[in-house]
Write an enzyme that holds these catalytic residues in place. Structure first.
Site, PDB file in Angstrom:
ATOM      1  CG  HIS A 361     -95.932  19.560   8.826  1.00 24.10           C
ATOM      2  ND1 HIS A 361     -95.865  18.724  10.024  1.00 24.10           N
ATOM      3  CD2 HIS A 361     -95.199  19.263   8.036  1.00 24.10           C
ATOM      4  CE1 HIS A 361     -95.316  17.506   9.301  1.00 24.10           C
ATOM      5  NE2 HIS A 361     -94.625  17.831   8.431  1.00 24.10           N
ATOM      6  CE  LYS A 552     -99.356  21.274  23.954  1.00 28.44           C
ATOM      7  NZ  LYS A 552     -99.568  20.251  23.044  1.00 28.44           N
ATOM      8  NE  ARG A 553     -90.669  26.622  20.380  1.00 31.76           N
ATOM      9  CZ  ARG A 553     -89.775  26.797  19.423  1.00 31.76           C
ATOM     10  NH1 ARG A 553     -89.174  25.887  18.715  1.00 31.76           N
ATOM     11  NH2 ARG A 553     -89.504  28.144  19.028  1.00 31.76           N
ATOM     12  CE  LYS A 558     -97.615  24.228  19.700  1.00 35.87           C
ATOM     13  NZ  LYS A 558     -97.734  22.720  19.427  1.00 35.87           N
ATOM     14  CB  THR A 660     -96.500  13.947  18.189  1.00 36.51           C
ATOM     15  OG1 THR A 660     -95.555  14.997  18.273  1.00 36.51           O
ATOM     16  CG2 THR A 660     -96.778  13.557  16.594  1.00 36.51           C
ATOM     17  CE  LYS A 664     -93.614  12.902  21.230  1.00 32.38           C
ATOM     18  NZ  LYS A 664     -93.016  14.362  21.199  1.00 32.38           N
TER      19      LYS A 664
HETATM   20  C1  PLP Z   1     -93.459  15.615  20.852  1.00 25.72           C
HETATM   21  C2  PLP Z   1     -92.448  16.842  21.010  1.00 25.72           C
HETATM   22  C3  PLP Z   1     -92.976  17.836  20.700  1.00 25.72           C
HETATM   23  C4  PLP Z   1     -94.341  18.248  20.060  1.00 25.72           C
HETATM   24  O1  PLP Z   1     -95.241  18.383  21.005  1.00 25.72           O
HETATM   25  P1  PLP Z   1     -96.600  19.036  20.609  1.00 25.72           P
HETATM   26  O2  PLP Z   1     -97.301  18.939  22.056  1.00 25.72           O
HETATM   27  O3  PLP Z   1     -97.595  18.007  19.631  1.00 25.72           O
HETATM   28  O4  PLP Z   1     -96.726  20.220  20.222  1.00 25.72           O
HETATM   29  C5  PLP Z   1     -92.376  19.109  20.849  1.00 25.72           C
HETATM   30  N1  PLP Z   1     -90.915  19.000  21.553  1.00 25.72           N
HETATM   31  C6  PLP Z   1     -90.439  18.002  21.880  1.00 25.72           C
HETATM   32  C7  PLP Z   1     -89.133  17.778  22.531  1.00 25.72           C
HETATM   33  C8  PLP Z   1     -91.269  16.690  21.749  1.00 25.72           C
HETATM   34  O5  PLP Z   1     -90.780  15.514  22.227  1.00 25.72           O
END
Ligand code: PLP
Length: 824
Positions: A361, A552-553, A558, A660, A664
């Site tokens: 990952h 995101k984190r 990032k 991911t 979304k």
């Molecule tokens: C989808 C999701 C992530 C992953 O987000 P990235 O932008 O791909 O890092 C992290 N936390 C939550 C709650 C999510 O739904």
């Protein structure tokens, strides 16, 4: 078969069940029930609808000797269960009516459900999406994880900074779990290994003087979408072993026994909250072995009920390792096969390699797991011995293939011997797996050409790509019901199980009436989010503004910091040119920082400080707002994605394995501004270059720039706007009470800037200007929004799981026919 059982329940049935549970399970009535009681009564009633399907699914797998896949993961970021269960069972409308007649609404009741936050971010959410797809595709699958007593911490913003609060998610009843007292496995730690020769004259190894902790199973039902499949997520909880306690009682050490009981039960106490960062704590290693050993023992137990020839194991069992965290499953399987089942090394090894597959990952060095040899040896002496033997045989093989290449042996060894000896968990995973995959096309290429190049040269056939995906049931159907209804009205509802159907929306992008309805729904979702923002942050944002989201984190790679630099530059422009024609923007951030990650926490603070200045400056009035929404989680994400206009996916090229969140957002009609990183590249290929805002260095350009001696200072002097922004931050413009507060961020950018923010700054500003221009043409924006959703078919986790099942696991659907396999 009972005729009435297969009929969908009527509204009256549902009301009866709801009231039954309120009265009999909770012993409350309409006068004494709290919101939480009403939610629980509904949850218990919905749970009843899952029970028969769950039993029948398990009976059908057993009866048909279906090959099973075991998805082992330290994290499952499930979020809420109720709404998803209602959708998958196909009873949302009936429940809606049933509750309305009682004066209640589902929307309100589901707000009482606490998220199951047993994960950090993308990796744990991927595991949750995979479970939904596995059940929907009727694949015989089990998720295995840990039932942490405390999940991901709850984030509060105090004094503009992150404050962590323990997530006591089991404080109230959890209606979605079932403890299985009978599924109990001993987990051993410590002690030493005794060698002996058995009656056949073979050298054998016996693990002695260990201590035991028990792993107790809790099962969570995973319903498929509109089918009769209900799979199982089995989570392990640590319990002190009874033998252990008795010993202490016999010595009369009552308090000592309770203390040691508490110590052993600590194993499943808390999720480590560091994403993409190895903490290296011994308790974490204990957790990883706890999950690995309990799961492998459970797999043996299930296999042994039907089979006794262990060579058949790979025909019945596929194990997928979600990153290296559960990789101790490999020496654990070997140990059981050799020490307990008395197989030879060669027999045990063949079974192991044919059973395991490994998903990588991340390529970030600080996230690659290594454990000190002395620590692993003290905790798991027999496993260390097995790892050494795997390595010895492996290096012999390498030496034959690549003679006279000691450098290569050093690079490939499972033991890093450059300093204090370390076990490289990724190397262990690769050597003992028949499949190694990355999670996007770019990431898999980097694995082959860079990170695991030596291994690729040895075993090219083991490497493959499985681009990540998301479940459209949760990330469109559930979280965006208005848009889902519009889509289903236009193209039918098959997209819920075949996301490629969304292509049929393409011609509708040219239909002005459809565009109007599309954007009206986006606006309603923005109004809903604006109300939430007003409640939480006391900032008034207009749904007319462009909602620009980066959620995101928080991590340097990032580049939330690059985003806030751009926001400050925008603020400066608005101040300098008051008549500037820019579409008003609300810039929304959300995300948690690892508690020990100082830089990430400082970035959160900077965002909040910039928000204080910008949001209260009458000079920019309604032109710009900056918000940080606290406690990013699945349920908050479900509110944000449907309301987003712009999705920020701006990691340094070559650092984000897939992402991911990017999927979304685009699925919900947001346009992406992003770098050529991870799955962004594949999103661009699917939606078309003209429908996405791509900027910045490519992966090879980033590599070249660093190799050539990157000088961030050059950009500082060359770009006046950048200089102004950095000077403001470091001189305390946003922190007048503490002018030096943010200086470490700027110092870091001007000295190292490992993630190349300054190199990408100018291109990012240009891309943002393109965004502004397009947003001024609402019809064009709407067109591209529709085309983004229409292009997202590839990113269903159903597609991803289909590829895993076909290429790696060799498993087939096992449809459950209700009533067919029925036994009491
Ligand atoms: C989808 C999701 C992530 C992953 O987000 P990235 O932008 O791909 O890092 C992290 N936390 C939550 C709650 C999510 O739904």
């Amino acid at each position: 078969m009972n005729q009435t059982e297969n009929q969908q329940p009527t509204v009256a049935d549902l009301q009866r069940s709801f009231i039954y549970h309120l009265h009999h399970t909770l012993v409350k009535d309409k006068f004494s029930a709290t919101k939480s009681d009403l939610y629980l009564a509904l949850a218990y009633a919905v749970r009843d609808l899952l029970a028969d399907r769950w039993l029948e699914t398990q009976q059908s797998y057993y009866k048909n000797d279906a090959k099973r896949v075991y998805y082992i993961s330290m994290e499952f970021l499930m979020g809420r269960t109720l709404g998803n269960a209602l959708i998958n069972l196909g009873v949302m409308e009936e429940w809606d009516t049933a509750l309305k007649e009682l004066g209640l609404t589902i929307e309100e009741l589901q707000e009482s459900e606490w998220d199951a936050g047993l994960g950090n971010g993308g990796l744990g959410r991927l595991a949750a999406c995979f479970l939904d797809s596995l059940a929907t595709m009727q694949l015989p699958a089990y998720g295995y994880g840990i039932r942490y007593e405390y999940g991901m911490f709850y984030q509060k913003i105090v004094d503009n900074g992150q404050h962590e609060v323990p997530d006591n998610w089991l404080r109230y009843q959890n209606p979605w779990e079932f403890d299985r007292q009978e599924h109990l496995h001993p987990i051993r730690y410590g002690g030493r290994v005794v060698d002996y020769t058995d009656r056949d004259g073979s050298l054998r190894h016996s693990w002695v003087d260990y201590y035991e902790v028990m792993a107790l199973a809790y099962d969570v039902p995973i319903p498929g979408y509109r089918n009769s499949t209900v799979n199982t997520l089995r989570l392990w909880s640590a319990k002190a072993s009874r033998d252990f306690d008795l010993n202490f009682f016999n010595q009369g050490n009552y308090v000592g026994s309770v203390e040691s009981k508490m110590k052993t039960e600590n194993i499943s106490k808390v999720l480590y909250p560091a994403d993409h960062m190895l903490e290296g704590k011994e308790l974490r290693l204990r957790q990883e072995y706890f999950l690995s050993s309990a799961t492998v023992q459970d797999i043996f137990y299930r296999f042994a009920k039907k089979f006794d020839d262990l060579k058949k194991l790979p025909d019945q069992v596929a194990i997928q390792l979600n990153d290296t965290h559960p990789v101790l499953s490999i020496p654990e399987l070997l140990r059981i096969l050799m020490d307990e089942k008395k197989l030879t090394w060669d027999e045990a090894w063949a079974i192991t390699v044919n059973t395991f597959a490994y998903t990588n990952h991340t390529i970030l060095q600080e996230a690659l797991e290594t454990w000190p040899v002395p620590m692993l040896g003290a905790l798991l002496p027999r496993h260390l011995q097995i790892i050494f033997e795997i390595n010895r045989r492996f290096l012999d093989e390498v030496a034959v293939r690549f003679p006279d290449d000691p450098q290569r042996l050093q690079r490939m060894s499972i033991i890093d011997e450059r300093g204090d000896k370390l076990v490289r968990m990724a190397h262990l995973a690769i050597v003992a797996s028949h499949s190694i995959n990355g999670v996007s096309a770019l990431h898999s290429t980097i694995l082959k050409e860079d990170l695991f190049r030596d291994f690729y040269e040895l075993w090219p056939e083991r490497f493959n790509n499985k681009t990540n995906g998301i479940t459209q049931r949760r990330w469109l159907r559930h979280c965006n019901p208005w848009l889902s209804d519009l889509i289903s009205e236009a193209i039918g509802d098959r997209w819920t199980v075949d996301l490629d159907e969304l292509q049929k929306l393409r011609p509708l992008a040219e239909d002005s009436e459809f565009r109007k309805r599309w954007m009206a729904i986006k606006r309603m979702n923005k109004e809903r989010l604006a109300r939430y923002i007003y409640q939480r942050n006391c900032v008034d944002v207009s749904p007319d503004m462009l909602f620009d989201c980066q959620t995101k984190r928080i991590h340097e790679y990032k580049r939330q910091l690059l985003n806030i630099l751009q926001v400050i530059a925008r603020y400066n422009r608005l101040k300098e040119y008051p008549g500037l024609e820019l579409p008003p923007r609300t810039v929304i951030f959300a995300g948690k920082a690892a508690p020990s990650y100082t830089m990430a926490k400082l970035i959160i603070k900077l965002i909040n400080h910039v928000g204080m200045v910008v949001n209260n400056d009458p000079a920019v009035h309604q032109q710009l707002k900056v918000l940080f929404l606290a406690n990013y989680s699945v349920s908050l994400a479900e509110r944000i994605f449907p309301a987003a206009d712009l999705s920020e996916q701006i990691s340094t090229a070559g650092t984000e394995a897939s992402g991911t969140g990017n999927m979304k957002y685009a699925l919900n009609g947001a346009l992406t501004i992003g770098t050529l990183d991870g799955a962004n590249i594949e999103i661009m290929e699917e939606v078309g270059e003209e429908n996405i805002f791509i900027f910045g260095l490519t992966t090879p350009q980033a590599v070249t720039l660093r190799a050539a001696g990157y000088r961030p200072h050059d950009y500082y002097y060359r770009l006046p706007e950048l200089k102004q922004v950095l000077d403001q931050i470091s001189s305390g413009y946003f922190s007048p009470g503490n002018p030096g507060l943010f200086r470490p961020l700027v110092d870091n950018l001007l000295s190292t800037d490992y993630y190349l923010l300054l190199a990408d700054f100018d291109a990012y500003l240009d891309a943002q200007a393109d965004v502004d221009r397009l947003y001024m043409i609402p019809d064009e924006w709407a067109r591209k929004s529709i085309l983004n959703t229409a292009g997202m078919g590839k990113f269903s986790s159903d597609r991803t799981i289909g590829e895993y099942a076909r290429d790696i696991w060799q498993i087939k659907p096992q449809p459950v026919v209700r009533g067919e396999a029925r036994h009491w």
